[in-house]
Write an enzyme that holds these catalytic residues in place. Structure first.
Site, PDB file in Angstrom:
ATOM      1  N   TYR A 130     -12.313  27.189   2.338  1.00  0.00           N
ATOM      2  CA  TYR A 130     -12.066  27.453   3.766  1.00  0.00           C
ATOM      3  C   TYR A 130     -13.096  26.767   4.658  1.00  0.00           C
ATOM      4  O   TYR A 130     -12.808  26.487   5.817  1.00  0.00           O
ATOM      5  CB  TYR A 130     -12.072  28.960   4.031  1.00  0.00           C
ATOM      6  N   ALA A 132     -14.808  30.388  12.708  1.00  0.00           N
ATOM      7  CA  ALA A 132     -14.068  31.596  12.352  1.00  0.00           C
ATOM      8  C   ALA A 132     -12.688  31.155  11.888  1.00  0.00           C
ATOM      9  O   ALA A 132     -12.121  30.187  12.419  1.00  0.00           O
ATOM     10  CB  ALA A 132     -13.950  32.527  13.552  1.00  0.00           C
ATOM     11  N   ALA A 186     -28.069  36.609  10.505  1.00  0.00           N
ATOM     12  CA  ALA A 186     -28.292  37.375  11.737  1.00  0.00           C
ATOM     13  C   ALA A 186     -27.062  37.344  12.635  1.00  0.00           C
ATOM     14  O   ALA A 186     -26.637  38.371  13.166  1.00  0.00           O
ATOM     15  CB  ALA A 186     -29.500  36.807  12.480  1.00  0.00           C
ATOM     16  N   ALA A 237     -11.688  47.214  19.513  1.00  0.00           N
ATOM     17  CA  ALA A 237     -11.655  48.231  18.455  1.00  0.00           C
ATOM     18  C   ALA A 237     -10.516  47.887  17.506  1.00  0.00           C
ATOM     19  O   ALA A 237      -9.501  47.312  17.909  1.00  0.00           O
ATOM     20  CB  ALA A 237     -11.419  49.601  19.075  1.00  0.00           C
ATOM     21  N   CYS A 239     -16.708  37.178   5.044  1.00  0.00           N
ATOM     22  CA  CYS A 239     -18.103  36.959   5.427  1.00  0.00           C
ATOM     23  C   CYS A 239     -18.874  38.191   5.880  1.00  0.00           C
ATOM     24  O   CYS A 239     -19.983  38.432   5.404  1.00  0.00           O
ATOM     25  CB  CYS A 239     -18.167  35.911   6.527  1.00  0.00           C
ATOM     26  N   ARG A 271      -4.407  47.704  15.948  1.00  0.00           N
ATOM     27  CA  ARG A 271      -4.929  46.500  16.613  1.00  0.00           C
ATOM     28  C   ARG A 271      -4.804  46.546  18.130  1.00  0.00           C
ATOM     29  O   ARG A 271      -5.052  45.542  18.796  1.00  0.00           O
ATOM     30  CB  ARG A 271      -4.195  45.270  16.081  1.00  0.00           C
TER      31      ARG A 271
HETATM   32  N1  LIG Z   1     -14.599  31.340   5.061  1.00  0.00           N
HETATM   33  C1  LIG Z   1     -15.269  31.201   6.198  1.00  0.00           C
HETATM   34  O1  LIG Z   1     -14.702  31.341   7.277  1.00  0.00           O
HETATM   35  C2  LIG Z   1     -16.733  30.854   6.197  1.00  0.00           C
HETATM   36  C3  LIG Z   1     -17.357  30.525   7.403  1.00  0.00           C
HETATM   37  C4  LIG Z   1     -18.720  30.186   7.399  1.00  0.00           C
HETATM   38  C5  LIG Z   1     -19.429  30.168   6.212  1.00  0.00           C
HETATM   39  N2  LIG Z   1     -18.809  30.496   5.044  1.00  0.00           N
HETATM   40  C6  LIG Z   1     -19.581  30.379   3.796  1.00  0.00           C
HETATM   41  O2  LIG Z   1     -19.231  29.127   3.185  1.00  0.00           O
HETATM   42  C7  LIG Z   1     -19.253  29.237   1.750  1.00  0.00           C
HETATM   43  C8  LIG Z   1     -17.891  28.836   1.195  1.00  0.00           C
HETATM   44  O3  LIG Z   1     -16.918  29.745   1.670  1.00  0.00           O
HETATM   45  P1  LIG Z   1     -15.370  29.465   1.505  1.00  0.00           P
HETATM   46  O4  LIG Z   1     -14.660  30.532   2.249  1.00  0.00           O
HETATM   47  O5  LIG Z   1     -15.077  28.044   1.789  1.00  0.00           O
HETATM   48  O6  LIG Z   1     -15.215  29.711  -0.084  1.00  0.00           O
HETATM   49  P2  LIG Z   1     -14.007  29.297  -1.018  1.00  0.00           P
HETATM   50  O7  LIG Z   1     -14.032  30.213  -2.182  1.00  0.00           O
HETATM   51  O8  LIG Z   1     -12.754  29.164  -0.201  1.00  0.00           O
HETATM   52  O9  LIG Z   1     -14.374  27.800  -1.498  1.00  0.00           O
HETATM   53  C9  LIG Z   1     -15.417  27.491  -2.354  1.00  0.00           C
HETATM   54  C10 LIG Z   1     -14.934  26.406  -3.309  1.00  0.00           C
HETATM   55  O10 LIG Z   1     -16.049  25.911  -4.057  1.00  0.00           O
HETATM   56  C11 LIG Z   1     -15.562  25.526  -5.340  1.00  0.00           C
HETATM   57  N3  LIG Z   1     -16.702  25.391  -6.246  1.00  0.00           N
HETATM   58  C12 LIG Z   1     -17.537  26.360  -6.704  1.00  0.00           C
HETATM   59  N4  LIG Z   1     -18.474  25.818  -7.507  1.00  0.00           N
HETATM   60  C13 LIG Z   1     -18.227  24.482  -7.565  1.00  0.00           C
HETATM   61  C14 LIG Z   1     -18.855  23.385  -8.218  1.00  0.00           C
HETATM   62  N5  LIG Z   1     -19.955  23.554  -8.973  1.00  0.00           N
HETATM   63  N6  LIG Z   1     -18.331  22.148  -8.071  1.00  0.00           N
HETATM   64  C15 LIG Z   1     -17.222  21.965  -7.307  1.00  0.00           C
HETATM   65  N7  LIG Z   1     -16.597  22.963  -6.650  1.00  0.00           N
HETATM   66  C16 LIG Z   1     -17.090  24.200  -6.779  1.00  0.00           C
HETATM   67  C17 LIG Z   1     -14.596  26.622  -5.688  1.00  0.00           C
HETATM   68  O11 LIG Z   1     -13.690  26.202  -6.702  1.00  0.00           O
HETATM   69  C18 LIG Z   1     -13.913  26.884  -4.344  1.00  0.00           C
HETATM   70  O12 LIG Z   1     -12.709  26.153  -4.201  1.00  0.00           O
HETATM   71  C19 LIG Z   1     -19.665  30.680   1.475  1.00  0.00           C
HETATM   72  O13 LIG Z   1     -21.040  30.722   1.288  1.00  0.00           O
HETATM   73  C20 LIG Z   1     -19.275  31.419   2.750  1.00  0.00           C
HETATM   74  O14 LIG Z   1     -20.066  32.569   2.958  1.00  0.00           O
HETATM   75  C21 LIG Z   1     -17.481  30.820   5.011  1.00  0.00           C
HETATM   76  O1  LIG Z   2     -13.434  42.264  18.554  1.00  0.00           O
HETATM   77  C1  LIG Z   2     -13.160  42.083  17.366  1.00  0.00           C
HETATM   78  C2  LIG Z   2     -13.328  40.834  16.709  1.00  0.00           C
HETATM   79  C3  LIG Z   2     -13.010  40.730  15.357  1.00  0.00           C
HETATM   80  N1  LIG Z   2     -12.538  41.816  14.681  1.00  0.00           N
HETATM   81  C4  LIG Z   2     -12.242  41.696  13.232  1.00  0.00           C
HETATM   82  O2  LIG Z   2     -13.388  41.170  12.592  1.00  0.00           O
HETATM   83  C5  LIG Z   2     -13.017  40.427  11.435  1.00  0.00           C
HETATM   84  C6  LIG Z   2     -13.680  39.053  11.446  1.00  0.00           C
HETATM   85  O3  LIG Z   2     -13.128  38.280  12.506  1.00  0.00           O
HETATM   86  P1  LIG Z   2     -13.727  36.863  12.933  1.00  0.00           P
HETATM   87  O4  LIG Z   2     -15.170  36.979  13.084  1.00  0.00           O
HETATM   88  O5  LIG Z   2     -12.958  36.399  14.098  1.00  0.00           O
HETATM   89  O6  LIG Z   2     -13.317  35.935  11.695  1.00  0.00           O
HETATM   90  P2  LIG Z   2     -14.164  35.324  10.471  1.00  0.00           P
HETATM   91  O7  LIG Z   2     -13.405  34.153   9.983  1.00  0.00           O
HETATM   92  O8  LIG Z   2     -14.523  36.384   9.508  1.00  0.00           O
HETATM   93  O9  LIG Z   2     -15.498  34.730  11.168  1.00  0.00           O
HETATM   94  C7  LIG Z   2     -16.772  35.361  11.048  1.00  0.00           C
HETATM   95  O10 LIG Z   2     -17.385  35.038   9.824  1.00  0.00           O
HETATM   96  C8  LIG Z   2     -17.550  33.598   9.625  1.00  0.00           C
HETATM   97  C9  LIG Z   2     -18.080  33.421   8.221  1.00  0.00           C
HETATM   98  O11 LIG Z   2     -19.446  33.545   8.120  1.00  0.00           O
HETATM   99  C10 LIG Z   2     -18.479  33.057  10.695  1.00  0.00           C
HETATM  100  O12 LIG Z   2     -18.660  31.667  10.499  1.00  0.00           O
HETATM  101  C11 LIG Z   2     -17.874  33.341  12.081  1.00  0.00           C
HETATM  102  O13 LIG Z   2     -18.752  32.884  13.099  1.00  0.00           O
HETATM  103  C12 LIG Z   2     -17.634  34.843  12.219  1.00  0.00           C
HETATM  104  O14 LIG Z   2     -16.979  35.114  13.455  1.00  0.00           O
HETATM  105  C13 LIG Z   2     -11.490  40.359  11.456  1.00  0.00           C
HETATM  106  O15 LIG Z   2     -10.968  41.323  10.581  1.00  0.00           O
HETATM  107  C14 LIG Z   2     -11.139  40.698  12.892  1.00  0.00           C
HETATM  108  O16 LIG Z   2      -9.868  41.284  13.023  1.00  0.00           O
HETATM  109  C15 LIG Z   2     -12.379  43.042  15.311  1.00  0.00           C
HETATM  110  O17 LIG Z   2     -11.972  44.017  14.699  1.00  0.00           O
HETATM  111  N2  LIG Z   2     -12.691  43.143  16.644  1.00  0.00           N
END
Ligand SMILES: NC(=O)c1ccc[n+]([C@@H]2O[C@H](COP(=O)([O-])OP(=O)(O)OC[C@H]3O[C@@H](n4cnc5c(N)ncnc54)[C@H](O)[C@@H]3O)[C@@H](O)[C@H]2O)c1
Ligand SMILES: O=c1ccn([C@@H]2O[C@H](COP(=O)(O)OP(=O)(O)O[C@H]3O[C@H](CO)[C@@H](O)[C@H](O)[C@H]3O)[C@@H](O)[C@H]2O)c(=O)[nH]1
Length: 470
Positions: free
Chosen positions: A16, A168, A226, A272, A280, A446
Site C-alpha cells: 500500500y 492515508a 507521534a 465520531a 497503522c 459513521r
Molecule cells: N498502509 C498505509 O497506509 C501506510 C502509510 C504509511 C506508512 N505505512 C508503513 O509502511 C510500511 C508498509 O506498509 P504497507 O501497508 O505497504 O504493507 P504491505 O503489507 O501492503 O506491503 C509490504 C510488502 O513488502 C513485501 N516484503 C516484505 N519483505 C520483503 C523483502 N525482504 N523483499 C521484498 N519484499 C518484501 C511484502 O511481500 C508486502 O507485499 C509499514 O511499516 C507501514 O506501517 C503504511
Molecule cells: O475523524 C475521523 C477520521 C478517521 N477516522 C477513522 O480512522 C481510521 C484511519 O483513517 P485515516 O487516518 O484516514 O486512514 P489511514 O490510511 O489509516 O491513515 C493513517 O495512517 C497512515 C499510516 O501510518 C498515515 O500515513 C496517515 O497519515 C494516517 O492518517 C479509519 O478507520 C477512519 O474511518 C475516524 O473515525 N474519524
C-alpha cells in the site's frame, strides 16, 4: 563527497505504501528509473496486469500506473538485480505488531526490515542510499546501519535516511501529489546531509521546497509514531465524548463542530465513529507504548495505551447498543452490515471495525448479511476466519456476503453502517424499509444518514453520539 544525483531507485515492498509512493515518484521524475520489487509473485503479477487490475484499490492510482509503467516504472520479483542497479533504495516492507516473543502484542516485528537490510548488504556491489520508508521504532536506522556496515563489500558505503510516509489510504494519490510535508531524517554528518540532499532533490521535482522538512534521524523516526498517535488520540477523544453525548442528549456532531471551530484545534479528524481501523494507528501506538515501557516511562506508556483502550471500548459499546436496542437478543435475527473496509475508498480491511462488530454479532448467534463495494469476498472470509474463534464452515452458516446494499438489507431486523462509502448516501431507504422486518432499525456507525428522513419513513435510528433523549 557531493550529493549523488539519483538515477535509479529500487523500492523493496510493493504494498500500500511502496506501490503508490514509488509509482508517483516515477510519474513526477521521468528521468529516474524506478523498480518496485516484492517477494510476492501474485502481487507483482497484479501490478503488471495488462488490464490494470492492480492489487490495491486507490482512487487515481490506475492513471498513475498507466502513465509510467513500462516507461520508467517497473514491477519485478528480481529483488537482487534491482538492488544492485539502484543508487537509492526505499525499504517499504511491512512492520506488523509482533505476535510472539519479547514485546508480543506491542512491539513492531522488525524481521522483514532486517531481512531486506541483510539482502541489500549481501548483493550490493556499489554504494547506496538506503531509505527507511516503513514505519519503525525510534533508532531502527542505527540497527540497519550496523547490519549494513558489518556485511558490506569493500568500497561500498551505505547512508541511511528516514523518510516516513504520511499518506492515508483512500486519498493516497492526492496526498502524494500535494503532501502537507515530506520529512527526511539524516545523520547530521556531511555524508548524512549529502544523502539527505540527494533524496530532497527527488521530491523537489514536484513538492515545494518549504514543504520538504529535513531533521535528525531519530526525530524523523519518532515524528511518524507521534503523528499517528496524535491523530488517533483525537478520534478516541471525540469517541469518548460520544459516550457522554449518548447519555446526556448532547449531539456529538454539534460538539465536534463547536470544538473544531477553535483555530487552535481545527475541524479535521473529529468525526465520531464506530472506532478507528486501518493497518497503522493501533500498530503504531502500541509501538510507542512499547518504546515508552522500554525507556522506563510507565506513565507515558499508559497515556498512549489509553487511546487504543478507548477505541476497543467504542467498538464494544456499539455492538452492545445494537443488542440492547433489539430487545436484548439478536439470536437468529438477521443483521445487515454495510461496509467491511476500514474506511471509504479503499479495499483494505486491516483492523476494520466491521470485523469486530461481525465477530460480536456471530457470538450472539445472529445471521449477518455483509455488503462492501470494494472488498473481495475471499478477503472477507480470510478476516472472519482469523477473528472468529470457530471453524470457517460454522461462520459460513451465519454470515452471507451480498452483491448490493439493498440485497443485504432484505428481511433484516437491523442495518448497521460500518463504513462511510459514498454509495450509502444514495440508498433508497423507502425501498429498504419495505423489505425489512418491523420494527426496522438502523444503527449509524459513521454519522451519515439523514435521521429525520429515516425516522419519517418509519425506521428506528440509533446514531453514535446521539442519545434517545435528543
Ligand atoms: N498502509 C498505509 O497506509 C501506510 C502509510 C504509511 C506508512 N505505512 C508503513 O509502511 C510500511 C508498509 O506498509 P504497507 O501497508 O505497504 O504493507 P504491505 O503489507 O501492503 O506491503 C509490504 C510488502 O513488502 C513485501 N516484503 C516484505 N519483505 C520483503 C523483502 N525482504 N523483499 C521484498 N519484499 C518484501 C511484502 O511481500 C508486502 O507485499 C509499514 O511499516 C507501514 O506501517 C503504511
Ligand atoms: O475523524 C475521523 C477520521 C478517521 N477516522 C477513522 O480512522 C481510521 C484511519 O483513517 P485515516 O487516518 O484516514 O486512514 P489511514 O490510511 O489509516 O491513515 C493513517 O495512517 C497512515 C499510516 O501510518 C498515515 O500515513 C496517515 O497519515 C494516517 O492518517 C479509519 O478507520 C477512519 O474511518 C475516524 O473515525 N474519524
Amino acid at each position: 563527497m557531493a550529493p549523488v544525483q539519483v538515477k535509479k531507485i529500487c523500492c523493496i515492498g510493493a504494498g500500500y505504501v511502496g506501490g503508490p509512493t514509488c509509482a508517483v515518484i516515477a510519474l513526477k521524475c521521468p528521468q529516474i528509473e524506478v523498480t518496485i520489487v516484492d517477494l510476492n509473485q501474485a502481487r507483482i503479477d497484479a501490478w503488471n496486469d495488462k488490464d490494470f487490475n492492480l492489487p490495491i484499490y486507490e482512487p487515481g492510482l490506475e492513471d498513475v500506473v498507466r502513465a509510467a509503467r513500462g516507461r520508467n516504472l517497473f514491477f519485478s520479483t528480481e529483488v537482487d538485480k534491482a538492488i544492485q542497479d539502484a543508487d537509492l533504495i526505499f525499504v517499504s516492507v511491512n512492520t506488523p505488531t509482533k505476535k510472539g516473543g519479547v514485546g508480543a502484542g506491542f512491539a513492531a516485528d522488525l524481521n522483514y526490515i532486517e531481512l531486506a537490510t541483510r539482502q541489500i548488504a549481501k548483493v550490493s556491489n556499489s554504494s547506496k542510499i538506503v531509505v527507511e520508508k516503513s514505519t519503525v521504532p525510534c533508532r531502527t536506522a542505527e540497527s540497519m546501519r550496523t547490519i549494513l556496515e558489518a556485511n558490506s563489500k569493500p568500497g561500498c558505503r551505505f547512508d541511511i535516511l528516514s523518510n516516513p510516509e504520511f499518506l492515508a489510504e483512500g486519498t493516497a494519490i492526492d496526498d502524494l501529489f500535494a503532501p502537507d510535508r515530506v520529512l527526511i531524517g539524516s545523520l547530521q554528518t556531511q555524508e548524512g546531509k549529502d544523502a539527505c540532499e540527494s533524496l530532497r532533490s527527488v521530491y523537489a521535482n514536484w513538492v515545494p521546497t518549504e514543504r520538504i522538512l529535513t531533521v535528525g534521524l531519530w526525530s524523523s523516526e519518532l515524528s511518524k509514531l507521534a503523528a499517528n498517535a496524535m491523530l488517533a488520540q483525537r478520534i478516541s477523544s471525540i469517541n469518548a465524548l460520544s459516550a457522554i453525548c449518548e447519555a446526556t442528549g448532547a449531539n456529538i456532531d454539534e460538539v465536534a463542530h463547536a470544538v473544531g471551530y477553535d483555530s487552535r484545534m481545527g475541524n479535521k479528524f473529529l468525526k465520531a465513529s464506530v472506532g478507528f481501523g486501518g493497518s497503522c494507528f493501533q500498530k503504531d501506538i502500541l509501538n510507542l507504548v512499547y518504546l515508552s515501557e522500554t525507556l522506563h516511562l510507565p506513565e507515558v506508556a499508559a497515556y498512549w495505551k489509553q487511546v487504543v483502550t478507548m477505541n476497543e471500548h467504542q467498538k464494544r459499546r456499539f455492538s452492545k447498543r445494537v443488542v440492547d436496542t433489539l430487545f436484548n437478543t439478536i439470536t437468529g435475527k438477521r443483521i445487515a452490515v454495510l461496509g467491511f473496509a476500514f474506511k471509504a475508498d479503499t479495499g483494505d480491511t486491516r483492523e476494520s471495525a466491521a470485523i469486530t462488530l461481525i465477530r460480536d454479532f456471530v457470538a450472539e448467534r445472529a445471521i449477518v448479511n455483509v455488503y462492501d463495494p470494494k472488498v473481495v469476498e475471499e478477503q472477507i472470509w480470510l478476516d472472519l476466519e482469523e477473528s472468529i474463534p470457530q471453524p470457517l464452515a460454522a461462520t459460513k452458516k451465519q454470515v452471507v456476503i451480498h452483491k448490493s446494499a439493498l440485497e443485504a438489507c432484505k428481511n433484516a431486523e437491523a442495518v448497521i453502517i460500518a463504513t462511510e462509502w459514498k454509495e450509502f448516501l444514495q440508498i433508497d431507504w423507502t425501498e429498504v424499509y419495505k423489505h425489512m422486518n418491523k420494527p426496522a432499525f438502523v444503527f449509524d456507525g459513521r454519522l451519515i444518514v439523514d435521521v429525520p428522513k429515516l425516522t419519517e419513513i418509519g425506521f428506528k435510528v440509533t446514531s453514535i453520539g446521539r442519545g434517545d433523549k435528543a
